[in-house]
Design an enzyme around this catalytic site. Structure first.
Site, PDB file in Angstrom:
ATOM      1  N   PHE A   9      30.612  61.196 -30.886  1.00 11.05           N
ATOM      2  CA  PHE A   9      29.516  61.015 -31.839  1.00 11.05           C
ATOM      3  C   PHE A   9      29.603  59.630 -32.469  1.00 11.05           C
ATOM      4  CE2 PHE A   9      29.734  65.632 -31.785  1.00 11.05           C
ATOM      5  CZ  PHE A   9      28.412  66.037 -31.967  1.00 11.05           C
ATOM      6  N   ASP A  10      28.484  58.920 -32.459  1.00 12.09           N
ATOM      7  CA  ASP A  10      28.340  57.776 -33.344  1.00 12.09           C
ATOM      8  C   ASP A  10      28.326  58.311 -34.772  1.00 12.09           C
ATOM      9  OD1 ASP A  10      27.639  55.120 -34.220  1.00 12.09           O
ATOM     10  OD2 ASP A  10      25.576  55.822 -34.396  1.00 12.09           O
ATOM     11  N   LEU A  11      28.585  57.450 -35.755  1.00  9.24           N
ATOM     12  CA  LEU A  11      28.596  57.889 -37.154  1.00  9.24           C
ATOM     13  C   LEU A  11      27.275  57.571 -37.845  1.00  9.24           C
ATOM     14  CD1 LEU A  11      29.862  59.018 -39.697  1.00  9.24           C
ATOM     15  CD2 LEU A  11      31.154  56.884 -39.958  1.00  9.24           C
TER      16      LEU A  11
END
Length: 235
Positions: A9-11
């Site tokens: 996951f990107d943040l």
């Protein structure tokens, strides 16, 4: 979707909406360099890419001023900016369900790792992630492909086909493509459908609910399905 084992996951723009904290910190840094930008919406372009790339691209800064801007940005971000942030609705539930199904979850962000860790702790979702990887404070390992590859190298027991990257900007998708793994573009963040579609993710979703349906779908789900609970496979 059960053939994926490791979900990255990107943040910013994927797990949480960091607009206020990032844009106000950029605005603060610009003011320190005698650049006045009163409209925070114009600074949304800083959400996602590495800071040094954005200061160079959008304000034509040389290396010396880029470093000054980053220092000023971090001064405010450490004190206030990282907490001027909101989780997208249903993200904690999604992470909980994925862990219950024994997926390996990782964060892959261009934000410095130390800041990413504090933000995840602040939201009480750090326990869902097996690995949190961002850039280094000295600016190294800031390209998304470097970050994704670092995570891949940590899980040598898996094949590339076991990984999938989820993000809201083209940098996330390009990084995944460069590393040879599938990706999901999310349009509820800061990248448009056109931006994401142009970089050829495996899937595009418009909400956390659609992302949940995609990731927790029956194993018979195929990229060739044209309409699946709102998910758009990219051909």
């Amino acid at each position: 979707m059960s053939h994926y084992q490791v979900i990255l996951f990107d943040l910013d723009g994927t797990l949480s909406d960091p607009k206020t904290g990032i844009t106000k910190s950029v605005q603060y840094a610009l003011e320190k360099l005698n650049i006045v930008e009163p409209f925070l919406d114009k600074l949304e372009c800083f959400i996602g890419p590495p800071l040094h790339v954005s200061f160079a691209e959008f304000y034509n800064m040389d290396e010396e001023n880029i470093q000054k801007a980053i220092e000023w940005y971090r001064e405010r971000f450490k004190e206030k900016g990282m907490y001027e942030n909101e989780l997208y609705e249903d993200i904690p539930e999604l992470l909980k369900l994925l862990k219950e199904r024994q997926y390996t979850l990782a964060v892959a962000t261009s934000k410095p790792t130390v800041f990413a860790e504090k933000i995840l702790q602040y939201f009480h979702i750090d326990q869902y992630f097996d690995l949190i990887v961002g850039s280094n404070l000295d600016g190294t390992r800031s390209a998304k492909a470097e970050i994704i590859q670092y995570i891949i190298d940590k899980y040598k027991q898996y094949e590339l086909a076991d990984f999938i990257m989820i993000g809201d900007r083209k940098h996330d998708i390009i990084g995944a493509n460069n590393c040879g793994v599938d990706s999901v573009g999310v349009t509820y963040g800061y990248g448009s459908f056109e931006e994401l579609n142009g970089t050829k993710p495996a899937y595009i979703v418009n909400s956390v609910a659609e992302l949940k349906n995609l990731l927790l779908a029956a194993p018979s789900y195929s990229k060739n399905v044209i309409d699946f609970v709102g998910v758009k496979p990219v051909e």
